[in-house]
Design an enzyme around this catalytic site. Structure first.
Site, short mmCIF file in Angstrom:
data_model
loop_
_atom_site.label_atom_id
_atom_site.label_comp_id
_atom_site.label_asym_id
_atom_site.label_seq_id
_atom_site.Cartn_x
_atom_site.Cartn_y
_atom_site.Cartn_z
N LYS A 1 81.60 -1.35 25.63
CA LYS A 1 82.85 -1.33 25.50
C LYS A 1 83.54 -0.40 26.42
O LYS A 1 82.95 0.39 27.10
CB LYS A 1 83.71 -0.08 24.20
CG LYS A 1 83.50 0.95 24.02
CD LYS A 1 84.36 1.82 22.84
CE LYS A 1 84.00 3.00 22.63
NZ LYS A 1 84.13 3.03 21.08
N TYR B 1 98.93 20.00 49.05
CA TYR B 1 100.22 19.92 48.43
C TYR B 1 100.26 21.05 47.50
O TYR B 1 99.55 21.53 46.43
CB TYR B 1 100.52 18.33 47.35
CG TYR B 1 100.52 17.16 47.57
CD1 TYR B 1 101.44 17.33 48.49
CD2 TYR B 1 100.03 16.92 47.45
CE1 TYR B 1 101.89 15.79 48.78
CE2 TYR B 1 99.30 14.81 47.62
CZ TYR B 1 100.91 14.74 48.34
OH TYR B 1 100.81 13.54 49.17
C1 LIG Z 1 82.64 4.40 20.90
C2 LIG Z 1 82.02 3.87 19.59
C3 LIG Z 1 80.50 4.71 19.17
C4 LIG Z 1 79.80 4.54 20.03
O1 LIG Z 1 80.12 6.12 20.21
P1 LIG Z 1 79.47 6.95 21.20
O2 LIG Z 1 79.11 8.20 20.62
O3 LIG Z 1 79.59 6.94 23.00
O4 LIG Z 1 77.97 6.67 20.57
C5 LIG Z 1 80.49 3.81 18.00
N1 LIG Z 1 80.96 3.18 17.16
C6 LIG Z 1 82.55 3.12 17.07
C7 LIG Z 1 82.94 1.88 16.30
C8 LIG Z 1 82.85 3.16 18.36
O5 LIG Z 1 84.13 2.92 18.59
#
Ligand SMILES: *Cc1c(COP(=O)(O)O)cnc(C)c1O
Length: 375
Positions: free
Chosen positions: A38, A268
Site C-alpha cells: 500500500k 527563513y
Molecule cells: C499497513 C498494514 C499492515 C502492514 O503493517 P506493517 O507494520 O507495515 O507490517 C498489515 N495489515 C494491515 C491491515 C495494514 O493496514
C-alpha cells in the site's frame, strides 16, 4: 558519481527480495506471506516492488484501496490482490473489473457484495475483518451473527478471516493478547457453525518479528519488514526471529557551498546564526521532497562520509547544512539523507526520532517528485 537528479531514492530490488525471503523463512512453510504494498509500497514504488515480490514467490499482495490495486493490475501484476481499507460504494465495479479481493468490514457490506456477486453470476471471494479491539474498521458482530450472514450470502465465499492489532509494539500492554483471544472466540464460533475460511491472518511486521506464533494463523501481512524495518518495541519483547535490512537510500545534491562570517543568519526566520566562521552547503531538497520541517536546526545528514547538522529552517526546496568540518565537499556532490556512507549511517528510525514522528511516516513522506532509481 554525479547524478542528474536533484533528489532521488535508490531502491535495492535484491534487498526487497531478501527481506521477503527472510519473512518466509521466519514463519516457515504452510504460512502464506502477503507483502503489503500500500501507499506506493511505502514510497518504494508499488509496481516495481510488486514485480520483485511476485518474482520472489509472493502469491498475494495487499494494498489499501481499489485505485492502488487497479494500478498493479494495469501494470500486469497477476498475483491475488487484497484491498484492505474500506472501499467506497462507487469503487465496487472497479474491484470486480480488476479482480481485486475486498476486505469486508461490516455485515451490511457483505449483503451488498453478495448482491453484486449474484448479478456477476459467479461466486466472489472476500476476507472479513473482525474488529477485535482496535476500534477502527471491522465488524464487531458476534460469531452467531457472522455465521448467519456468511450462510445467508451464498453468492460469496468467505476466503479469509482477519484482524489488525492496535498495540503490537507495546509489550507492556495486554491489548494484543486480548485481541488474539477475541479473534479466537469468533474463529472457533464460526468453526462450530461449519465455517472454516481458507486463510486466517492477524499479524503485521511486529508480531512476525518477535515470533508471536499464536497470531500468525496461516497468513501474515508484513509491510515495514519487507522494506527492511522493524520498529523498536516497548516493554519486554521476546527475542526477534527476523532480520531484515533497509532497501532504500535517499540522496540529494549540493547546489552551493559558501562561507559565512560569524554572526551571519541562515534561512527563513534567521533561526540559525553562525557562532563561528561557517561553511554551509545548500542541498537541492526540502520539505516538498519529504524532509521533515521538524529537521530545522535539528536534523542530520551525511556529507563526505561524516554526519553534518541541518542549520536554519528547512525550506520547501532547499535545506542548509553546516559543512565546516567537511572542507572537501563541492557543488554537485551527493549528500545522503537516509542510508550509509562508509561506517556512518542514518535510517528512517533515526530520522523519525530527530523529527518527532514514526519511521512509517518518514518513508511515506518521501514525495512524488523524488526520482526513483532501482539498483
Ligand atoms: C499497513 C498494514 C499492515 C502492514 O503493517 P506493517 O507494520 O507495515 O507490517 C498489515 N495489515 C494491515 C491491515 C495494514 O493496514
Amino acid at each position: 558519481m554525479k547524478s542528474v537528479h536533484r533528489c532521488w531514492v535508490e531502491v535495492s530490488r535484491s534487498r526487497i527480495a531478501q527481506n521477503f525471503r527472510a519473512v518466509r523463512a521466519a514463519v516457515g512453510g504452510g504460512i502464506e506471506v502477503m507483502p503489503v504494498v500500500k501507499a506506493d509500497a511505502y514510497r518504494h514504488g508499488a509496481i516495481e516492488i510488486s514485480r520483485v515480490l511476485v518474482e520472489a514467490g509472493a502469491r498475494w499482495l495487499a494494498v489499501s484501496n481499489v485505485e492502488e490495486g487497479a494500478a498493479l493490475r494495469m501494470a500486469g501484476i497477476g498475483a491475488r490482490i487484497l484491498a484492505m481499507a474500506d472501499f467506497l460504494p462507487a469503487e465496487r465495479d472497479a474491484l470486480l473489473e480488476h479482480e481485486l479481493t475486498p476486505v469486508i468490514h461490516s455485515l451490511g457490506d457483505l449483503a451488498e457484495w453478495n448482491a453484486r456477486a449474484e448479478r456477476h453470476g459467479a461466486p466472489l471471494a472476500y476476507h472479513l475483518k473482525i474488529d477485535s479491539g482496535m476500534g477502527r474498521l471491522g465488524t464487531r458482530a458476534s460469531a452467531e451473527e457472522i455465521a448467519c450472514a456468511v450462510l445467508a450470502n451464498r453468492a460469496t465465499v468467505l476466503e479469509g478471516l482477519m484482524t489488525h492489532f492496535a498495540s503490537s509494539a507495546d509489550y507492556s500492554s495486554p491489548q494484543t493478547r486480548e485481541q488474539v483471544e477475541q479473534f479466537e472466540r469468533i474463529r472457533t464460533g464460526l468453526a462450530q457453525a461449519g465455517i472454516r475460511p481458507r486463510y486466517v491472518h492477524l499479524a503485521s511486521t511486529i508480531p512476525i518479528s518477535y515470533g508471536q506464533r499464536e497470531s500468525w494463523g496461516n497468513m501474515v501481512r508484513p509491510g515495514h519488514a519487507i522494506y527492511g524495518y522493524v520498529s523498536p518495541p516497548r516493554g519486554n519483547a521476546p527475542k526477534p526471529v527476523l532480520h531484515v535490512q533497509p532497501a532504500l537510500t535517499w540522496k540529494t545534491q549540493v547546489l552551493a557551498v559558501k562561507d559565512l562570517p560569524a554572526g551571519a543568519p541562515v534561512g527563513y526566520g534567521a533561526i540559525f546564526r553562525a557562532t563561528r566562521p561557517t561553511r554551509i552547503a545548500v542541498l537541492a531538497a526540502g520539505y516538498a521532497d519529504g524532509i521533515p520541517h521538524r529537521f530545522s536546526n535539528r536534523g542530520k545528514v551525511i556529507a563526505s562520509g561524516k554526519i553534518a547538522p541541518v542549520i536554519g529552517a528547512v525550506s520547501m526546496d532547499l535545506t542548509t547544512i553546516d559543512v565546516t568540518d567537511c572542507p572537501e565537499l563541492q557543488v554537485g556532490d551527493t549528500v545522503t539523507l537516509l542510508g550509509s556512507e562508509g561506517a556512518v549511517s542514518i535510517d528512517a528510525q533515526q530520522i523519525a526520532r530527530m523529527a518527532g514522528t514514526i519511521s512509517y511516516s518518514i518513508l511515506c513522506g518521501i514525495s512524488a517528485r523524488v526520482k526513483r532509481v532501482y539498483v
